[in-house]
Design an enzyme around this catalytic site. Structure first.
Site, PDB file in Angstrom:
ATOM      1  N   ARG A  35       0.472  -1.074  -0.221  1.00 30.85           N
ATOM      2  CA  ARG A  35       0.787   0.050   0.152  1.00 30.85           C
ATOM      3  C   ARG A  35       0.969   0.904  -0.193  1.00 30.85           C
ATOM      4  O   ARG A  35       0.408   2.386  -0.391  1.00 30.85           O
ATOM      5  CB  ARG A  35      -0.685  -0.243   1.408  1.00 30.85           C
ATOM      6  CG  ARG A  35      -1.797  -0.826   1.425  1.00 30.85           C
ATOM      7  CD  ARG A  35      -2.584  -1.209   1.776  1.00 30.85           C
ATOM      8  NE  ARG A  35      -3.890  -1.551   1.706  1.00 30.85           N
ATOM      9  CZ  ARG A  35      -5.092  -1.636   2.783  1.00 30.85           C
ATOM     10  NH1 ARG A  35      -4.956  -2.181   3.836  1.00 30.85           N
ATOM     11  NH2 ARG A  35      -6.179  -2.819   1.416  1.00 30.85           N
ATOM     12  N   LYS A 195     -19.338 -17.916  -0.053  1.00 32.89           N
ATOM     13  CA  LYS A 195     -21.079 -17.719   0.095  1.00 32.89           C
ATOM     14  C   LYS A 195     -22.129 -17.202  -1.157  1.00 32.89           C
ATOM     15  O   LYS A 195     -21.995 -15.863  -1.312  1.00 32.89           O
ATOM     16  CB  LYS A 195     -21.477 -16.977   1.276  1.00 32.89           C
ATOM     17  CG  LYS A 195     -21.495 -18.419   1.970  1.00 32.89           C
ATOM     18  CD  LYS A 195     -22.025 -17.876   3.694  1.00 32.89           C
ATOM     19  CE  LYS A 195     -21.537 -18.325   4.803  1.00 32.89           C
ATOM     20  NZ  LYS A 195     -22.510 -18.196   6.492  1.00 32.89           N
ATOM     21  N   GLY A 351     -11.310  -9.200  -1.666  1.00 30.87           N
ATOM     22  CA  GLY A 351     -10.839 -10.465  -0.996  1.00 30.87           C
ATOM     23  C   GLY A 351      -9.898 -11.030  -1.076  1.00 30.87           C
ATOM     24  O   GLY A 351      -9.215 -11.236  -1.222  1.00 30.87           O
TER      25      GLY A 351
HETATM   26  P1  AMP Z   1     -14.427 -15.294  -0.019  1.00 30.45           P
HETATM   27  O1  AMP Z   1     -14.610 -14.130   1.056  1.00 30.45           O
HETATM   28  O2  AMP Z   1     -16.431 -15.062  -0.076  1.00 30.45           O
HETATM   29  O3  AMP Z   1     -14.481 -14.382  -1.003  1.00 30.45           O
HETATM   30  O4  AMP Z   1     -14.507 -16.543   0.928  1.00 30.45           O
HETATM   31  C1  AMP Z   1     -13.682 -16.752   0.629  1.00 30.45           C
HETATM   32  C2  AMP Z   1     -13.615 -18.370   1.338  1.00 30.45           C
HETATM   33  O5  AMP Z   1     -14.243 -19.644   0.350  1.00 30.45           O
HETATM   34  C3  AMP Z   1     -12.028 -18.827   1.058  1.00 30.45           C
HETATM   35  O6  AMP Z   1     -11.521 -19.112   2.970  1.00 30.45           O
HETATM   36  C4  AMP Z   1     -12.281 -20.752   0.509  1.00 30.45           C
HETATM   37  O7  AMP Z   1     -11.621 -21.564   1.490  1.00 30.45           O
HETATM   38  C5  AMP Z   1     -14.150 -20.391   0.757  1.00 30.45           C
HETATM   39  N1  AMP Z   1     -14.101 -21.469  -0.473  1.00 30.45           N
HETATM   40  C6  AMP Z   1     -14.479 -22.284  -0.992  1.00 30.45           C
HETATM   41  N2  AMP Z   1     -14.284 -22.649  -2.025  1.00 30.45           N
HETATM   42  C7  AMP Z   1     -15.574 -23.929  -1.133  1.00 30.45           C
HETATM   43  C8  AMP Z   1     -15.846 -24.266  -0.654  1.00 30.45           C
HETATM   44  N3  AMP Z   1     -16.204 -24.933  -1.630  1.00 30.45           N
HETATM   45  N4  AMP Z   1     -16.639 -24.989   0.707  1.00 30.45           N
HETATM   46  C9  AMP Z   1     -16.378 -23.669   1.758  1.00 30.45           C
HETATM   47  N5  AMP Z   1     -15.424 -23.166   1.675  1.00 30.45           N
HETATM   48  C10 AMP Z   1     -14.992 -22.596   0.821  1.00 30.45           C
END
Ligand code: AMP
Length: 394
Positions: A35, A195, A351
């Site tokens: 940064r 999610k 993220g």
């Molecule tokens: P996000 O912050 O919504 O981008 O989610 C990222 C997180 O999703 C990471 O920590 C991953 O470990 C998790 N993730 C990715 N694929 C899966 C899965 N098939 N089941 C559970 N968690 C997941």
């Protein structure tokens, strides 16, 4: 809209909102300088024109004045990276700070203490903003990471200045997103992560802007279950099943091709050393969960990515933090790197995909890696960020 290059800062003092919210270790040393380096071009431009710079930033989430969140810890690092000995004011708005900024000569830099030592910063307090305004003749916002917050330093101060513009970093963030989302070329968005619920608004907004939508990660299973598939113990949001079907309908109506995984690497526990198998995405037995995409899926996704002119990537395809479930994310990174090499424009943002890109060494192989997680997500949701609006609509 005025850009930094439209200004000459000779004999001017620029008040610059930067994002120096950097990670520190237990000895208060900066462990990731990204940064600070990202803010360098803007700072250098003002100094080289013959102006002076007052830098303001937050660090962490202090409750009042907490020593561990003092920006004094980063003065040496900033000085080293910019190549100028940076002065420091132990408060951002007291008389001492004002005196220091009044006495600043051309070519000099003053860093103000953590803005969030004053609760007025986050409240967007007018009186506080008016004090900050005294530090400069003009205002530059180069803090993309906080552009989605209507705080005193990111938004409120802007209206007090006739001369204001985005710094190079913030301008580049906006341009990169426009390059993908306002494009007539073939655009592919890849959305992964945990999610559906956290990405619904993003999905709905980008359906109008993309030709292909690749879905991966944990959110896959809500879509698969909604279509009648067996997902075993995979992550599913039961209350989003109807919504998943609605999204697929909407995509169809808008001529967006949705690509869901065909197969998965499944595990009998949420652990790196769990037993694993590969199955069809809609035939996952009870007691097993999908933690990464399978090989057939990767062949599919690779083809789509290589046929795209513009690529947006948000969210990992699997649980990439565990080595045994990182293959999908790494393979997708390789495909995007290859597409970029062939001339596509690729933007990674929002993220965890940024963490994945850094961890697996793709940072220099994609066109642009966004520096702001939350801010990028809100832009993808189609929101107008207050920090951007404050400068644009002036
Ligand atoms: P996000 O912050 O919504 O981008 O989610 C990222 C997180 O999703 C990471 O920590 C991953 O470990 C998790 N993730 C990715 N694929 C899966 C899965 N098939 N089941 C559970 N968690 C997941």
């Amino acid at each position: 809209m005025m850009t930094l290059d439209d200004y000459n800062f000779e004999n001017k003092q620029a008040l610059i909102r930067v994002d120096f919210n950097v990670p520190l270790n237990e000895n208060f040393e900066v462990t990731d300088t990204t940064r600070i380096e990202a803010a360098k071009p803007t700072i250098t431009k003002v100094l080289e024109d013959g102006g002076s710079v007052v830098l303001m930033s937050h660090l962490g989430r202090p409750e009042g004045k907490e020593e561990k969140f003092s920006l004094k810890h980063i003065v040496a690092k900033v000085s080293e990276i910019i190549g100028v000995q940076v002065k420091f004011a132990e408060d951002c708005v007291d008389d001492e700070a004002q005196k220091a900024s009044d006495e600043l000569a051309n070519g000099e830099i003053l860093l103000l203490e953590n803005l969030r030592f004053h609760p007025e910063e986050k409240k967007g307090d007018e009186n506080f903003a008016e004090k900050l305004v005294q530090h400069g003749d003009c205002y530059i916002n180069d803090a993309f990471g906080t552009a989605h917050r209507a705080h005193a330093s990111t938004t409120v101060v802007a209206k007090y200045f006739n001369e204001k513009c985005f710094g190079y970093l913030l301008a580049k963030e906006i341009e990169s997103l426009q390059e993908v989302l306002d494009s007539d070329d073939k655009v592919t968005a890849i959305l992964g992560g945990a999610k559906v619920s956290s990405k619904i608004t993003v999905i709905e907004n980008i359906l109008d802007k993309v030709d292909h939508l690749i879905i991966g990660g944990g959110m896959t299973f809500t879509f698969i279950k909604a279509q009648g598939g067996k997902v075993g113990n995979s992550l599913v949001e039961e209350d989003k099943l109807d919504l998943a079907l609605e999204i697929l309908e909407k995509a169809k109506a808008k001529n967006v091709q949705v690509h869901l995984p065909k197969d998965a690497i499944i595990a009998d526990a949420f652990a790196n050393d769990a037993n694993t198998k590969i199955t069809a995405i809609n035939e996952i037995p009870e007691g097993w969960m999908g933690l990464d995409v399978g090989p057939e899926t990767l062949i599919d996704f690779d083809k789509v990515v290589l046929n795209s002119a513009k690529i947006l990537w948000n969210g990992p395809l699997g649980v990439f933090e565990m080595e045994n479930f990182a293959k999908g994310t790494i393979s997708l990174g390789n495909s995007i790197a290859q597409a970029t090499k062939n001339g596509a424009f690729s933007l990674v943002g929002g993220g965890d995909s940024v963490a994945a890109v850094k961890q697996f060494g793709f940072e220099d192989k994609v066109s642009y890696v966004s520096t702001g997680g939350g801010a990028m997500l809100e832009m993808l949701e189609g929101k107008t960020l207050p920090g951007i609006a404050a400068i644009k609509n002036a």
